[in-house]
Scaffold this active site. Structure first.
Site, PDB file in Angstrom:
ATOM      1  N   GLY A  46       0.825  -1.198   0.000  1.00 12.28           N
ATOM      2  CA  GLY A  46       0.000   0.000   0.000  1.00 12.28           C
ATOM      3  C   GLY A  46       0.861   1.251   0.000  1.00 12.28           C
ATOM      4  O   GLY A  46       1.996   1.225   0.491  1.00 12.28           O
ATOM      5  N   GLN A  51       2.987   9.890   0.802  1.00 12.92           N
ATOM      6  CA  GLN A  51       4.274   9.187   0.866  1.00 12.92           C
ATOM      7  C   GLN A  51       5.150   9.443  -0.357  1.00 12.92           C
ATOM      8  O   GLN A  51       6.326   9.094  -0.355  1.00 12.92           O
ATOM      9  CB  GLN A  51       4.054   7.680   1.042  1.00 12.92           C
ATOM     10  CG  GLN A  51       3.476   7.332   2.404  1.00 12.92           C
ATOM     11  CD  GLN A  51       3.262   5.842   2.542  1.00 12.92           C
ATOM     12  OE1 GLN A  51       2.270   5.316   2.074  1.00 12.92           O
ATOM     13  NE2 GLN A  51       4.203   5.162   3.163  1.00 12.92           N
ATOM     14  N   CYS A  91       5.523   0.016   7.137  1.00 10.19           N
ATOM     15  CA  CYS A  91       5.121   1.165   6.335  1.00 10.19           C
ATOM     16  C   CYS A  91       6.320   1.518   5.465  1.00 10.19           C
ATOM     17  O   CYS A  91       7.458   1.509   5.942  1.00 10.19           O
ATOM     18  CB  CYS A  91       4.775   2.316   7.272  1.00 10.19           C
ATOM     19  SG  CYS A  91       4.379   3.849   6.428  1.00 10.19           S
ATOM     20  N   LEU A  92       6.061   1.836   4.198  1.00 12.58           N
ATOM     21  CA  LEU A  92       7.178   2.154   3.306  1.00 12.58           C
ATOM     22  C   LEU A  92       7.921   3.412   3.738  1.00 12.58           C
ATOM     23  O   LEU A  92       9.061   3.628   3.332  1.00 12.58           O
ATOM     24  CB  LEU A  92       6.684   2.288   1.858  1.00 12.58           C
ATOM     25  CG  LEU A  92       6.232   0.964   1.204  1.00 12.58           C
ATOM     26  CD1 LEU A  92       5.681   1.207  -0.186  1.00 12.58           C
ATOM     27  CD2 LEU A  92       7.372  -0.045   1.159  1.00 12.58           C
ATOM     28  N   HIS A 134      -4.689   1.447   7.202  1.00 14.14           N
ATOM     29  CA  HIS A 134      -3.359   2.064   7.287  1.00 14.14           C
ATOM     30  C   HIS A 134      -3.223   3.198   6.260  1.00 14.14           C
ATOM     31  O   HIS A 134      -2.759   4.287   6.579  1.00 14.14           O
ATOM     32  CB  HIS A 134      -2.293   0.981   7.052  1.00 14.14           C
ATOM     33  CG  HIS A 134      -0.882   1.470   7.070  1.00 14.14           C
ATOM     34  ND1 HIS A 134       0.041   1.055   8.010  1.00 14.14           N
ATOM     35  CD2 HIS A 134      -0.205   2.334   6.259  1.00 14.14           C
ATOM     36  CE1 HIS A 134       1.198   1.666   7.776  1.00 14.14           C
ATOM     37  NE2 HIS A 134       1.079   2.433   6.711  1.00 14.14           N
ATOM     38  N   GLU A 135      -3.661   2.925   5.017  1.00 15.59           N
ATOM     39  CA  GLU A 135      -3.514   3.940   3.959  1.00 15.59           C
ATOM     40  C   GLU A 135      -4.448   5.126   4.180  1.00 15.59           C
ATOM     41  O   GLU A 135      -4.062   6.273   3.973  1.00 15.59           O
ATOM     42  CB  GLU A 135      -3.730   3.326   2.569  1.00 15.59           C
ATOM     43  CG  GLU A 135      -2.721   2.245   2.175  1.00 15.59           C
ATOM     44  CD  GLU A 135      -1.271   2.588   2.499  1.00 15.59           C
ATOM     45  OE1 GLU A 135      -0.888   3.764   2.385  1.00 15.59           O
ATOM     46  OE2 GLU A 135      -0.521   1.673   2.886  1.00 15.59           O
ATOM     47  N   HIS A 138      -3.033   7.513   6.579  1.00 16.78           N
ATOM     48  CA  HIS A 138      -2.028   8.421   5.999  1.00 16.78           C
ATOM     49  C   HIS A 138      -2.681   9.710   5.505  1.00 16.78           C
ATOM     50  O   HIS A 138      -2.109  10.788   5.627  1.00 16.78           O
ATOM     51  CB  HIS A 138      -1.334   7.760   4.807  1.00 16.78           C
ATOM     52  CG  HIS A 138      -0.115   6.973   5.177  1.00 16.78           C
ATOM     53  ND1 HIS A 138       0.999   7.542   5.763  1.00 16.78           N
ATOM     54  CD2 HIS A 138       0.185   5.660   5.028  1.00 16.78           C
ATOM     55  CE1 HIS A 138       1.924   6.601   5.950  1.00 16.78           C
ATOM     56  NE2 HIS A 138       1.455   5.458   5.516  1.00 16.78           N
TER      57      HIS A 138
HETATM   58 ZN    ZN Z   1       2.319   3.618   5.628  1.00 19.56          ZN
END
Ligand code: ZN
Length: 169
Positions: A46, A51, A91-92, A134-135, A138
């Site tokens: 995701g 991000q 998380c990226l 989660h997304e 963000h």
């Molecule tokens: Zn994340």
């Protein structure tokens, strides 16, 4: 298509509440395609627009093992959830950090797709449900470390500081 730079924790854009997408322009479509490419290359399941430095309510998700089920969600919103489960997530924007977070195992979310059509997704698969929550978090400038105990969060922040100093962040 272009791979974008993923912003890591510490970048102000990750703590900025994103603005709703008002029109699905060619730029938005291109952003979605580039975000998918960036997510697949990472690899990740995701990615939210913030991000990659764009403060808009758009995220992409693909939890399939073969990376063939892309989900592009514009102005998404969780409208129902139950069956809380605790499971590790990453998380990226936090490479190498994984912690247990409690989230709904089942969710219903609404969003707009790339054609401008209003859609609803019902997930009873905890990994997908987790990714959706989660997304969407963000987009509201909320990060997974916000769910952790103060002690755990501080430990992660210390580790990130150490890695920054060593030029590894
Ligand atoms: Zn994340």
């Amino acid at each position: 298509m272009a791979k974008l730079e993923i912003k890591k924790y510490g970048e102000p854009v990750l703590r900025k509440k994103a603005t709703a997408v008002s029109e699905i322009t060619e730029d938005i479509k291109k952003l979605a395609v580039d975000m998918l490419e960036t997510m697949y290359a990472a690899p990740g399941a995701g990615l939210a627009a913030a991000q990659v430095g764009v403060s808009l309510r758009l995220c992409v998700i693909d939890v399939s093992p073969d990376q063939k089920s892309p989900l592009v969600m514009i102005n998404p919103k969780v409208i129902a959830g139950d069956n809380e489960v605790s499971a590790k997530e990453g998380c990226l924007s936090f490479p190498g950090c994984y912690e247990s977070v409690k989230r709904f195992g089942n969710v219903v979310a609404e969003y707009i797709d790339l054609k401008g059509k209003k859609r609803k997704i019902k997930s009873e698969e905890w990994f997908l449900s987790k990714a959706i929550q989660h997304e969407i978090d963000h987009l509201d400038a909320k990060l997974f470390i916000d769910y952790l105990s103060e002690w755990k969060r501080k430990t992660i922040e210390k580790e990130i500081k150490r890695r920054k100093k060593a030029g590894q962040w």
